[in-house]
Design a protein around this motif. Structure first.
Motif, PDB file in Angstrom:
ATOM      1  N   GLN A  53     -30.325   1.862   9.251  1.00  0.00           N
ATOM      2  CA  GLN A  53     -29.275   2.582   9.962  1.00  0.00           C
ATOM      3  C   GLN A  53     -28.132   1.609  10.237  1.00  0.00           C
ATOM      4  OE1 GLN A  53     -29.121   5.828  10.673  1.00  0.00           O
ATOM      5  NE2 GLN A  53     -31.089   6.195   9.678  1.00  0.00           N
ATOM      6  N   ILE A  54     -27.119   1.673   9.422  1.00  0.00           N
ATOM      7  CA  ILE A  54     -25.982   0.748   9.519  1.00  0.00           C
ATOM      8  C   ILE A  54     -24.721   1.546   9.823  1.00  0.00           C
ATOM      9  CG2 ILE A  54     -24.495  -0.798   8.173  1.00  0.00           C
ATOM     10  CD1 ILE A  54     -26.889  -1.844   6.776  1.00  0.00           C
ATOM     11  N   ASP A  55     -23.902   0.999  10.682  1.00  0.00           N
ATOM     12  CA  ASP A  55     -22.641   1.640  11.020  1.00  0.00           C
ATOM     13  C   ASP A  55     -21.620   1.337   9.929  1.00  0.00           C
ATOM     14  OD1 ASP A  55     -20.525   2.873  12.225  1.00  0.00           O
ATOM     15  OD2 ASP A  55     -20.120   1.251  13.655  1.00  0.00           O
ATOM     16  N   ALA A  56     -21.323   2.324   9.118  1.00  0.00           N
ATOM     17  CA  ALA A  56     -20.292   2.203   8.091  1.00  0.00           C
ATOM     18  C   ALA A  56     -19.432   3.451   8.134  1.00  0.00           C
ATOM     19  CB  ALA A  56     -20.925   2.035   6.706  1.00  0.00           C
ATOM     20  N   SER A  57     -18.168   3.302   7.831  1.00  0.00           N
ATOM     21  CA  SER A  57     -17.256   4.443   7.916  1.00  0.00           C
ATOM     22  C   SER A  57     -16.179   4.324   6.848  1.00  0.00           C
ATOM     23  CB  SER A  57     -16.610   4.501   9.309  1.00  0.00           C
ATOM     24  OG  SER A  57     -15.905   3.303   9.586  1.00  0.00           O
ATOM     25  N   ARG A  58     -15.326   5.337   6.791  1.00  0.00           N
ATOM     26  CA  ARG A  58     -14.242   5.365   5.807  1.00  0.00           C
ATOM     27  C   ARG A  58     -13.392   4.100   5.938  1.00  0.00           C
ATOM     28  NH1 ARG A  58     -11.206   8.821   2.611  1.00  0.00           N
ATOM     29  NH2 ARG A  58      -8.986   8.310   2.513  1.00  0.00           N
TER      30      ARG A  58
ATOM     31  N   VAL B  91     -27.241  -4.542  -0.874  1.00  0.00           N
ATOM     32  CA  VAL B  91     -25.804  -4.299  -0.727  1.00  0.00           C
ATOM     33  C   VAL B  91     -25.332  -4.818   0.629  1.00  0.00           C
ATOM     34  CG1 VAL B  91     -25.728  -2.303  -2.277  1.00  0.00           C
ATOM     35  CG2 VAL B  91     -26.214  -1.967   0.158  1.00  0.00           C
ATOM     36  N   THR B  92     -24.034  -5.073   0.708  1.00  0.00           N
ATOM     37  CA  THR B  92     -23.393  -5.534   1.933  1.00  0.00           C
ATOM     38  C   THR B  92     -22.240  -4.601   2.261  1.00  0.00           C
ATOM     39  OG1 THR B  92     -23.951  -7.839   1.445  1.00  0.00           O
ATOM     40  CG2 THR B  92     -22.207  -7.458   3.050  1.00  0.00           C
ATOM     41  N   ILE B  93     -22.162  -4.202   3.534  1.00  0.00           N
ATOM     42  CA  ILE B  93     -21.033  -3.392   3.996  1.00  0.00           C
ATOM     43  C   ILE B  93     -19.922  -4.350   4.394  1.00  0.00           C
ATOM     44  CG2 ILE B  93     -20.285  -1.576   5.555  1.00  0.00           C
ATOM     45  CD1 ILE B  93     -22.627  -0.790   3.753  1.00  0.00           C
ATOM     46  N   GLN B  94     -18.762  -4.185   3.786  1.00  0.00           N
ATOM     47  CA  GLN B  94     -17.658  -5.088   4.091  1.00  0.00           C
ATOM     48  C   GLN B  94     -16.442  -4.302   4.556  1.00  0.00           C
ATOM     49  OE1 GLN B  94     -17.927  -7.427   0.266  1.00  0.00           O
ATOM     50  NE2 GLN B  94     -18.148  -9.112   1.735  1.00  0.00           N
ATOM     51  N   PRO B  95     -15.727  -4.822   5.583  1.00  0.00           N
ATOM     52  CA  PRO B  95     -15.736  -6.216   6.030  1.00  0.00           C
ATOM     53  C   PRO B  95     -16.747  -6.577   7.123  1.00  0.00           C
ATOM     54  CG  PRO B  95     -13.940  -5.049   7.076  1.00  0.00           C
ATOM     55  CD  PRO B  95     -14.581  -4.065   6.132  1.00  0.00           C
ATOM     56  N   SER B  96     -17.605  -5.659   7.567  1.00  0.00           N
ATOM     57  CA  SER B  96     -18.495  -5.966   8.689  1.00  0.00           C
ATOM     58  C   SER B  96     -19.532  -7.027   8.327  1.00  0.00           C
ATOM     59  CB  SER B  96     -19.203  -4.693   9.157  1.00  0.00           C
ATOM     60  OG  SER B  96     -20.167  -4.266   8.205  1.00  0.00           O
ATOM     61  N   GLY B  97     -19.988  -7.082   7.076  1.00  0.00           N
ATOM     62  CA  GLY B  97     -20.965  -8.067   6.660  1.00  0.00           C
ATOM     63  C   GLY B  97     -22.406  -7.641   6.841  1.00  0.00           C
ATOM     64  N   ARG B  98     -22.664  -6.433   7.319  1.00  0.00           N
ATOM     65  CA  ARG B  98     -24.045  -5.966   7.495  1.00  0.00           C
ATOM     66  C   ARG B  98     -24.681  -5.706   6.131  1.00  0.00           C
ATOM     67  NH1 ARG B  98     -20.969  -3.335  11.419  1.00  0.00           N
ATOM     68  NH2 ARG B  98     -21.541  -3.844  13.574  1.00  0.00           N
TER      69      ARG B  98
ATOM     70  N   ALA C  94     -15.974   2.139  -2.313  1.00  0.00           N
ATOM     71  CA  ALA C  94     -15.312   2.360  -1.035  1.00  0.00           C
ATOM     72  C   ALA C  94     -15.857   3.630  -0.392  1.00  0.00           C
ATOM     73  CB  ALA C  94     -13.802   2.470  -1.239  1.00  0.00           C
ATOM     74  N   VAL C  95     -16.158   3.565   0.878  1.00  0.00           N
ATOM     75  CA  VAL C  95     -16.691   4.730   1.602  1.00  0.00           C
ATOM     76  C   VAL C  95     -15.547   5.699   1.880  1.00  0.00           C
ATOM     77  CG1 VAL C  95     -17.839   5.532   3.690  1.00  0.00           C
ATOM     78  CG2 VAL C  95     -18.516   3.354   2.651  1.00  0.00           C
ATOM     79  N   GLN C  96     -15.698   6.924   1.392  1.00  0.00           N
ATOM     80  CA  GLN C  96     -14.695   7.953   1.648  1.00  0.00           C
ATOM     81  C   GLN C  96     -15.033   8.774   2.884  1.00  0.00           C
ATOM     82  OE1 GLN C  96     -14.444  10.108  -2.077  1.00  0.00           O
ATOM     83  NE2 GLN C  96     -12.888   8.726  -2.863  1.00  0.00           N
ATOM     84  N   TRP C  97     -16.309   9.070   3.053  1.00  0.00           N
ATOM     85  CA  TRP C  97     -16.721   9.773   4.272  1.00  0.00           C
ATOM     86  C   TRP C  97     -18.222   9.611   4.471  1.00  0.00           C
ATOM     87  CZ3 TRP C  97     -19.392  14.794   4.471  1.00  0.00           C
ATOM     88  CH2 TRP C  97     -19.764  15.261   3.215  1.00  0.00           C
ATOM     89  N   VAL C  98     -18.630   9.803   5.735  1.00  0.00           N
ATOM     90  CA  VAL C  98     -20.042   9.731   6.078  1.00  0.00           C
ATOM     91  C   VAL C  98     -20.632  11.120   5.960  1.00  0.00           C
ATOM     92  CG1 VAL C  98     -21.733   9.116   7.842  1.00  0.00           C
ATOM     93  CG2 VAL C  98     -19.626   7.784   7.610  1.00  0.00           C
TER      94      VAL C  98
ATOM     95  N   GLY D   7     -25.722   9.619   4.741  1.00  0.00           N
ATOM     96  CA  GLY D   7     -25.352   8.975   3.490  1.00  0.00           C
ATOM     97  C   GLY D   7     -23.885   8.605   3.506  1.00  0.00           C
ATOM     98  N   TYR D   8     -23.506   7.753   2.580  1.00  0.00           N
ATOM     99  CA  TYR D   8     -22.119   7.281   2.492  1.00  0.00           C
ATOM    100  C   TYR D   8     -21.572   7.687   1.131  1.00  0.00           C
ATOM    101  CZ  TYR D   8     -23.923   4.715   6.431  1.00  0.00           C
ATOM    102  OH  TYR D   8     -24.525   4.399   7.631  1.00  0.00           O
ATOM    103  N   SER D   9     -20.569   8.543   1.160  1.00  0.00           N
ATOM    104  CA  SER D   9     -20.049   9.148  -0.067  1.00  0.00           C
ATOM    105  C   SER D   9     -18.800   8.415  -0.542  1.00  0.00           C
ATOM    106  CB  SER D   9     -19.722  10.625   0.162  1.00  0.00           C
ATOM    107  OG  SER D   9     -20.863  11.340   0.567  1.00  0.00           O
ATOM    108  N   GLY D  10     -18.670   8.321  -1.855  1.00  0.00           N
ATOM    109  CA  GLY D  10     -17.488   7.706  -2.438  1.00  0.00           C
ATOM    110  C   GLY D  10     -17.575   7.675  -3.944  1.00  0.00           C
ATOM    111  N   ARG D  11     -16.525   7.136  -4.557  1.00  0.00           N
ATOM    112  CA  ARG D  11     -16.486   6.965  -6.010  1.00  0.00           C
ATOM    113  C   ARG D  11     -16.749   5.503  -6.328  1.00  0.00           C
ATOM    114  NH1 ARG D  11     -13.185   5.158  -9.866  1.00  0.00           N
ATOM    115  NH2 ARG D  11     -11.618   4.575  -8.328  1.00  0.00           N
TER     116      ARG D  11
END
Length: 468
Positions: free
Chosen positions: A316-321, A279-286, A250-254, A263-267
């Motif tokens: 360059q993908i839009d992903a967020s917390r 990898v796939t960013i969900q729920p966006s599906g990118r 899960a993305v905690q912060w960008v 980068g996308y930080s998380g545990r």
């Protein structure tokens, strides 16, 4: 010591400290709970583990001796239960009310142990303590045998997905270390637990008060050769399911310190990841691939479950917390409606139509209870009709969210199938929740088996539910 020897001695000492810290940091961590009926000796057992593994300082011993004279139940002897029971009400009543966590370590492993209440009225507290456990130590008083609460707690830990259980038959010294008594208790528990889908039940005769078979062997039990409780805790497999599950983070912060780095930080909740993995960013599906696994100590060639990292993606993908980076070959379920099993913790009743906040991973969304599917009897596991839920009730409900989220069925992934419901007004945690599998995926329900593999969406373990 001469002057030229002093720097060398200091360097050797520093090197020794560094080696000690490295070894400690690399130890596996086992989380386990002690549960059972009132007065079975849960707090005493944990106190004995702390005492006999040399985890108590001299000033704590002095305080324990003083408190034992004031509040203890062991006459002139130290009451080791007081090491865990910290609330004034617990000491006055001689019972456990709130969950108490203690930490200790041996040369082989580090431990986080939760002492959970035995009273029915504190079921929600017991569920909280069990939510992060890998192993349950279920205590039974050898004089009383299996009780209603023993069976109830065995069913609850099964519902919460704990697959390895220690049946700790305590106070064996008070029945003369009778093998017949021990065998009868084990036989009764084995018959009852046959439908609970435990992977292992380890039975140990012990005396928490005297320390027999806790850390040191019981000399009086010449017929028992199965090892001590600590022996088992030091060798039982840890978190195998999370290691073998598909990659989830899960993305905690960008992490974007400058225009050259994103980068996308998380545990990492489960699985493993390497540079080049799809990898796939969900729920966006990118979709993308992992370019780097960045940490403060440098890039990693691989990272796994429970590690905190920053993933740099090739695109360059839009992903967020609130979003989840998942293995492309094992996508998650993206939905705004699902059924969940709730352990209702609020004092106020829950009725259909109630609106709460749902925290699922790092996402916080609005959730509406569309209907109460059924309330579960915590002693039999059987469902029944219910119009409302009260404190300590366990029920299956249908939830609708205000936007889609990525989830797994809790039976498939313990980390990404758990949630909490939060009261909007008080911000208190109102319920612990487990995502149930869609009906099309579920196995037929059997009244004797409320375990994850034998009933819809049942169940793994609620992991870090309160990390909000």
């Amino acid at each position: 010591m001469t002057l030229h020897q002093a720097p060398t001695a200091f360097a050797d000492r520093a090197s020794g400290y560094a080696a000690f810290l490295t070894a400690h940091r690399n130890k596996a961590v086992l989380r386990f709970i002690a549960c059972g009926s009132v007065d079975d000796g849960k707090s005493t057992l944990i106190g004995r583990l702390l005492h006999d593994t040399k985890q108590i300082f001299d000033d704590q011993i002095s305080a324990l001796q003083r408190d034992s004279r004031r509040h203890g139940t062991q006459g002139q002897e130290m009451d080791l239960a007081l090491l865990v029971d910290g609330l004034q009400a617990e000491r006055e009543q001689g019972i456990t009310i709130d969950v108490a966590y203690r930490f200790f370590s041996t040369e082989k492993r580090s431990f986080i142990v939760a002492d959970t209440p035995g009273h029915e009225q504190y079921t929600r507290n017991m569920a909280t303590g069990a939510s992060t456990a890998d192993v349950a130590v279920i205590l039974v008083d050898a004089r009383q045998g299996l009780t209603r609460q023993t069976r109830r707690h065995a069913l609850l830990v099964s519902m919460l997905g704990i697959r390895r259980v220690v049946l700790a038959v305590n106070k064996m010294d008070l029945v003369g270390w009778s093998q017949d008594k021990f065998d009868a208790i084990l036989s009764g528990f084995t018959d009852f637990a046959g439908g609970l889908n435990f992977a292992e039940v380890k039975a140990i005769p012990l005396s928490a008060k005297n320390g027999d078979n806790v850390v040191d062997p019981a000399i009086a039990a010449t017929w028992y050769t199965g090892g001590t409780l600590l022996d088992y805790l030091e060798t039982v497999p840890v978190r195998e399911e999370a290691l073998n599950a598909p990659f989830r983070m899960a993305v905690q912060w960008v992490n974007r310190p400058n225009s050259e780095f994103r980068g996308y930080s998380g545990r990492i909740a489960s699985g493993r990841v390497r540079p080049g993995d799809a990898v796939t960013i969900q729920p966006s599906g990118r979709t993308s691939t992992v370019a780097r696994i960045y940490t403060a100590d440098g890039d990693l060639a691989e990272a796994g479950e429970d590690e905190s990292v920053t993933l740099v993606l090739a695109h360059q993908i839009d992903a967020s917390r609130g979003q989840v980076i998942a293995a492309s070959g094992s996508p998650m379920r993206v939905t705004e409606q699902f059924d969940a099993r709730l352990f209702w913790a609020a004092e106020t009743e829950l009725a259909p139509g109630a609106s709460l906040l749902a925290k699922i991973g790092t996402a916080t969304v609005s959730a509406t209870v569309e209907r109460i599917v059924s309330r579960i009897d915590p002693e039999t596991g059987r469902p029944g009709p219910a119009e409302r839920l009260s404190a300590n009730d366990i029920a299956d409900v249908s939830l609708r969210l205000d936007r889609p989220v990525a989830v797994d069925a809790y039976a498939a992934n313990r980390e990404t199938g758990s949630l909490i419901l939060i009261d909007r007004e008080t911000t208190d945690t109102a319920a612990l929740g487990l995502v149930l599998a869609p009906q099309a995926e579920a196995s037929p329900v059997t009244t004797a088996a409320p375990a994850a593999e034998k009933a819809p969406g049942l169940l793994g373990r609620l992991s870090r539910l309160f990390g909000r």
